[in-house]
Design an enzyme around this catalytic site. Structure first.
Site, PDB file in Angstrom:
ATOM      1  N   LYS A  89      -5.173  15.253  21.891  1.00 57.96           N
ATOM      2  CA  LYS A  89      -6.553  16.539  21.642  1.00 57.96           C
ATOM      3  C   LYS A  89      -7.736  15.488  21.461  1.00 57.96           C
ATOM      4  O   LYS A  89      -8.049  14.409  21.357  1.00 57.96           O
ATOM      5  CB  LYS A  89      -5.811  17.330  20.516  1.00 57.96           C
ATOM      6  N   TYR A 120      -0.330  26.344  26.500  1.00 60.50           N
ATOM      7  CA  TYR A 120      -0.223  27.042  25.794  1.00 60.50           C
ATOM      8  C   TYR A 120       0.180  28.536  25.505  1.00 60.50           C
ATOM      9  O   TYR A 120       0.540  28.959  24.580  1.00 60.50           O
ATOM     10  CB  TYR A 120      -1.293  27.262  24.688  1.00 60.50           C
ATOM     11  N   PHE A 136      -2.710  32.059  15.564  1.00 63.95           N
ATOM     12  CA  PHE A 136      -3.552  30.876  16.006  1.00 63.95           C
ATOM     13  C   PHE A 136      -4.352  30.888  16.906  1.00 63.95           C
ATOM     14  O   PHE A 136      -4.752  29.774  17.619  1.00 63.95           O
ATOM     15  CB  PHE A 136      -2.954  30.023  14.812  1.00 63.95           C
ATOM     16  N   ARG A 171       8.251  12.779  21.182  1.00 60.79           N
ATOM     17  CA  ARG A 171       8.107  13.285  19.885  1.00 60.79           C
ATOM     18  C   ARG A 171       8.655  13.095  19.047  1.00 60.79           C
ATOM     19  O   ARG A 171       8.279  13.054  17.570  1.00 60.79           O
ATOM     20  CB  ARG A 171       9.525  14.338  20.160  1.00 60.79           C
ATOM     21  N   THR A 224       4.846  19.093  13.508  1.00 59.77           N
ATOM     22  CA  THR A 224       3.523  19.158  13.610  1.00 59.77           C
ATOM     23  C   THR A 224       2.487  19.378  13.110  1.00 59.77           C
ATOM     24  O   THR A 224       0.936  19.322  13.185  1.00 59.77           O
ATOM     25  CB  THR A 224       3.358  21.051  13.435  1.00 59.77           C
ATOM     26  N   ARG A 284       1.106  11.751  13.730  1.00 59.44           N
ATOM     27  CA  ARG A 284       0.944  12.327  12.462  1.00 59.44           C
ATOM     28  C   ARG A 284       0.378  12.264  11.126  1.00 59.44           C
ATOM     29  O   ARG A 284       0.412  12.529  10.846  1.00 59.44           O
ATOM     30  CB  ARG A 284       1.022  14.049  12.902  1.00 59.44           C
ATOM     31  N   ASN A 296      -3.815  17.675  15.270  1.00 58.23           N
ATOM     32  CA  ASN A 296      -3.021  17.230  14.654  1.00 58.23           C
ATOM     33  C   ASN A 296      -2.473  15.799  15.686  1.00 58.23           C
ATOM     34  O   ASN A 296      -1.944  15.354  16.243  1.00 58.23           O
ATOM     35  CB  ASN A 296      -0.959  17.952  14.230  1.00 58.23           C
ATOM     36  N   HIS A 340       0.308  16.392  21.713  1.00 52.65           N
ATOM     37  CA  HIS A 340       0.634  16.976  22.163  1.00 52.65           C
ATOM     38  C   HIS A 340       1.604  16.144  22.783  1.00 52.65           C
ATOM     39  O   HIS A 340       1.462  15.335  23.666  1.00 52.65           O
ATOM     40  CB  HIS A 340       0.306  17.616  23.345  1.00 52.65           C
ATOM     41  N   GLU A 365       4.117  20.991  32.484  1.00 54.39           N
ATOM     42  CA  GLU A 365       3.128  20.788  31.504  1.00 54.39           C
ATOM     43  C   GLU A 365       2.870  19.126  32.756  1.00 54.39           C
ATOM     44  O   GLU A 365       1.206  19.827  33.062  1.00 54.39           O
ATOM     45  CB  GLU A 365       3.526  20.296  30.710  1.00 54.39           C
TER      46      GLU A 365
HETATM   47  P1  DAT Z   1       4.000  21.458  18.385  1.00 61.05           P
HETATM   48  O1  DAT Z   1       2.423  19.995  18.265  1.00 61.05           O
HETATM   49  O2  DAT Z   1       4.306  20.126  17.421  1.00 61.05           O
HETATM   50  O3  DAT Z   1       4.711  21.018  19.567  1.00 61.05           O
HETATM   51  P2  DAT Z   1       3.755  23.657  18.224  1.00 61.05           P
HETATM   52  O4  DAT Z   1       4.131  23.653  19.449  1.00 61.05           O
HETATM   53  O5  DAT Z   1       4.688  24.554  17.470  1.00 61.05           O
HETATM   54  O6  DAT Z   1       3.454  22.566  17.821  1.00 61.05           O
HETATM   55  O7  DAT Z   1       2.293  24.424  18.243  1.00 61.05           O
HETATM   56  C1  DAT Z   1       1.713  24.168  19.220  1.00 61.05           C
HETATM   57  C2  DAT Z   1       0.482  23.462  18.819  1.00 61.05           C
HETATM   58  O8  DAT Z   1      -0.032  24.567  18.306  1.00 61.05           O
HETATM   59  C3  DAT Z   1       0.294  22.671  17.081  1.00 61.05           C
HETATM   60  O9  DAT Z   1       0.103  21.222  17.973  1.00 61.05           O
HETATM   61  C4  DAT Z   1      -1.093  22.803  16.491  1.00 61.05           C
HETATM   62  C5  DAT Z   1      -0.871  25.128  16.592  1.00 61.05           C
HETATM   63  N1  DAT Z   1      -0.335  25.407  15.613  1.00 61.05           N
HETATM   64  C6  DAT Z   1       1.413  26.053  15.437  1.00 61.05           C
HETATM   65  N2  DAT Z   1       1.386  26.178  14.253  1.00 61.05           N
HETATM   66  C7  DAT Z   1       0.424  26.428  14.044  1.00 61.05           C
HETATM   67  C8  DAT Z   1      -0.369  27.418  12.701  1.00 61.05           C
HETATM   68  N3  DAT Z   1       0.872  27.613  12.215  1.00 61.05           N
HETATM   69  N4  DAT Z   1      -1.151  27.336  12.691  1.00 61.05           N
HETATM   70  C9  DAT Z   1      -2.811  26.928  13.135  1.00 61.05           C
HETATM   71  N5  DAT Z   1      -2.161  25.505  14.329  1.00 61.05           N
HETATM   72  C10 DAT Z   1      -0.629  25.373  15.177  1.00 61.05           C
HETATM   73 MG    MG Z   2       4.800  21.810  21.413  1.00 52.86          MG
END
Ligand code: DAT
Ligand code: MG
Length: 151
Positions: free
Chosen positions: A12, A52, A60, A88, A94, A105, A115, A118, A129
Site C-alpha cells: 500500500k 474494496y 472506514f 496471509r 489487520t 505487519r 498496515n 494487502h 483481484e
Molecule cells: P485485511 O487487510 O487484513 O484483509 P480487511 O479485509 O478486514 O483486513 O480490511 C481491509 C482494509 O481496511 C484493512 O487492511 C485496513 C482497513 N480497515 C479494516 N478495518 C478497519 C478499521 N476498523 N478501521 C480502519 N481501517 C480498517
Molecule cells: Mg481483506
C-alpha cells in the site's frame, strides 16, 4: 501437497512511502513463493472502489479509498502451494499492533489502516483481484529452485 495457487498481494502507499518495498518483497521471495506479476501504479478511484467493494458500507471505507489512491502501490501476483494462506500468514492480522513479531505487519506496522500490505483472503477473491489489477493476465515461469523448496 496442497493446491498450487496464485494470490494478489499489494504494498500500500504507506509501504512505498516508507521505503519498505524491498524488505517486503524479500519476505515473499525468501519464503519460496514465485513472483509472477509486478507493477507500480497509482490506483484510480474506480479500481480502488472495486477492490474494496466488500467494505462499501463500513465507516472506514471513504478513508480507505482516499488512502489507497493517495500514491503508488506495488501490485503483485505470487504463486506457490497454498499461496493464499501462506501469504496471509506472512502478512499477519489487520491491526499491526496486534500482529505477532515475525509477520510483516507485526514487525513493521503500528496501525489498522496503515498496515502496509494487502493479501487475497480466498480463492474467489484472489481470482477477482488478479483480474482487476492485472486485466491483461499474468505470465508464469519456472523457478528452478522450487525443486529444492518443495519435496
Ligand atoms: P485485511 O487487510 O487484513 O484483509 P480487511 O479485509 O478486514 O483486513 O480490511 C481491509 C482494509 O481496511 C484493512 O487492511 C485496513 C482497513 N480497515 C479494516 N478495518 C478497519 C478499521 N476498523 N478501521 C480502519 N481501517 C480498517
Ligand atoms: Mg481483506
Amino acid at each position: 501437497m496442497g493446491d498450487m495457487q496464485t494470490t494478489y498481494i499489494m504494498i500500500k502507499p504507506d509501504g512505498v512511502q516508507r521505503g519498505l518495498v524491498g524488505e517486503i518483497l524479500a519476505r515473499f521471495e525468501n519464503k519460496g513463493l514465485r513472483l509472477v506479476g509486478l507493477q507500480q501504479v497509482i490506483p484510480s478511484n474506480e479500481v480502488a472502489e472495486a477492490h474494496y467493494a466488500v467494505h462499501k458500507e463500513r465507516p472506514f471505507y471513504p478513508g480507505l479509498i482516499k488512502f489507497i489512491t493517495s500514491g503508488p502501490v506495488i501490485a503483485m501476483a505470487w504463486r506457490g502451494v497454498e499461496a493464499i494462506k501462506v501469504s496471509r500468514n506472512l502478512i499477519g492480522p489487520t491491526n499491526g499492533r496486534d500482529a505477532s513479531p515475525g509477520t510483516i505487519r507485526g514487525d513493521l506496522a503500528m496501525d489498522i489502516g496503515h498496515n502496509l500490505i494487502h493479501g487475497s483472503d480466498s480463492e474467489d477473491t484472489a481470482k477477482y483481484e488478479l483480474n482487476l489489477w492485472f486485466p491483461d493476465g499474468i505470465s508464469d515461469w519456472k523457478r528452478d529452485i522450487e525443486d529444492q523448496i518443495y519435496e
